[in-house]
Write a protein that holds these residues in place. Structure first.
Motif, PDB file in Angstrom:
ATOM      1  N   CYS A 226      13.312  68.507 -24.431  1.00  0.00           N
ATOM      2  CA  CYS A 226      14.627  67.949 -24.759  1.00  0.00           C
ATOM      3  C   CYS A 226      15.609  68.417 -23.672  1.00  0.00           C
ATOM      4  O   CYS A 226      15.301  69.332 -22.908  1.00  0.00           O
TER       5      CYS A 226
ATOM      6  N   CYS B 272      11.429  74.204 -28.111  1.00  0.00           N
ATOM      7  CA  CYS B 272      11.504  73.661 -29.473  1.00  0.00           C
ATOM      8  C   CYS B 272      10.105  73.246 -29.947  1.00  0.00           C
ATOM      9  O   CYS B 272       9.311  72.734 -29.170  1.00  0.00           O
TER      10      CYS B 272
ATOM     11  N   CYS C 155      16.124  72.288 -23.604  1.00  0.00           N
ATOM     12  CA  CYS C 155      15.007  73.064 -23.051  1.00  0.00           C
ATOM     13  C   CYS C 155      14.853  72.795 -21.558  1.00  0.00           C
ATOM     14  O   CYS C 155      14.508  73.702 -20.792  1.00  0.00           O
TER      15      CYS C 155
ATOM     16  N   ASP D  37       9.495  69.593 -29.217  1.00  0.00           N
ATOM     17  CA  ASP D  37       9.154  69.360 -27.805  1.00  0.00           C
ATOM     18  C   ASP D  37       7.681  69.678 -27.561  1.00  0.00           C
ATOM     19  O   ASP D  37       6.964  68.923 -26.897  1.00  0.00           O
TER      20      ASP D  37
HETATM   21 ZN   LIG Z   1      13.892  71.595 -26.797  1.00  0.00          ZN
END
Ligand SMILES: [Zn+2]
Length: 177
Positions: free
Chosen positions: A16, A6, A19, A9
């Motif tokens: 996160c 992301c 992920c 992130d």
């Molecule tokens: Zn993520």
């Protein structure tokens, strides 16, 4: 800039839960995560980078291989500011892009070496390898580490590569029928 993780992130430097799970199940790698964190920082300083997408990153020996979205490798390679920053941050870095065009993928890695032909050679059974013919002949100070390129192609495509020089073979190759 977009990343294999992301964007949020990448910017904050923490994964996160989703992920984190993708990293655990092998969908993404440590190299993807490390490269995303590093590039997110760099993209703040270099607007040209911010428009790009990192598809995957690989670590081959101590070198990083950054695979950008199709059509983006040239923008990276031709931008001296980006390249010098990448080399500063990653150490030796190799740039290519995600594409079905094997030739383009190899040409970017080997830039500025001139390549004559790139062919997929199919062998009996399911075996195949990529045959690359390089213009001219092997010189003492040839600018690209061909063994490294072989390992990079193995890492990013799971293909074997065989190099030949237009004017004489520097690397012995198996006979191809
Ligand atoms: Zn993520």
């Amino acid at each position: 800039m977009k990343f294999p993780i992301c964007t949020f992130d990448a910017k904050v430097g923490v994964l996160c839960p989703s992920c984190e799970a993708r990293l655990k199940n092998g969908e993404i790698s440590d190299a993807d995560v490390e490269a995303s964190f590093k590039l997110a920082k760099l993209a703040n300083a270099i607007p040209a980078l911010d428009k790009l997408t990192l598809k995957r990153a690989y670590k081959v020996d101590d070198d990083y291989v950054l695979v950008f979205n199709q059509g983006e490798a040239r923008q990276v390679i031709s931008n001296k500011q980006i390249m010098s920053k990448l080399n500063e941050i990653f150490g030796k870095v190799w740039i290519t892009e995600q594409t079905g065009d094997v030739r383009a993928q190899i040409e970017y890695l080997m830039s500025p070496v001139r390549i004559l032909t790139v062919n997929m050679v199919y062998l009996p059974g399911d075996e195949r390898h990529i045959k690359v013919v390089i213009a001219g002949f092997m010189t003492k100070n040839f600018p690209v580490d061909l063994d490294k390129v072989k390992r990079i192609i193995k890492a990013i495509r799971n293909d074997e590569v065989e190099f030949e020089f237009e004017k004489g073979r520097a690397i012995r190759s198996k006979a191809v029928r």
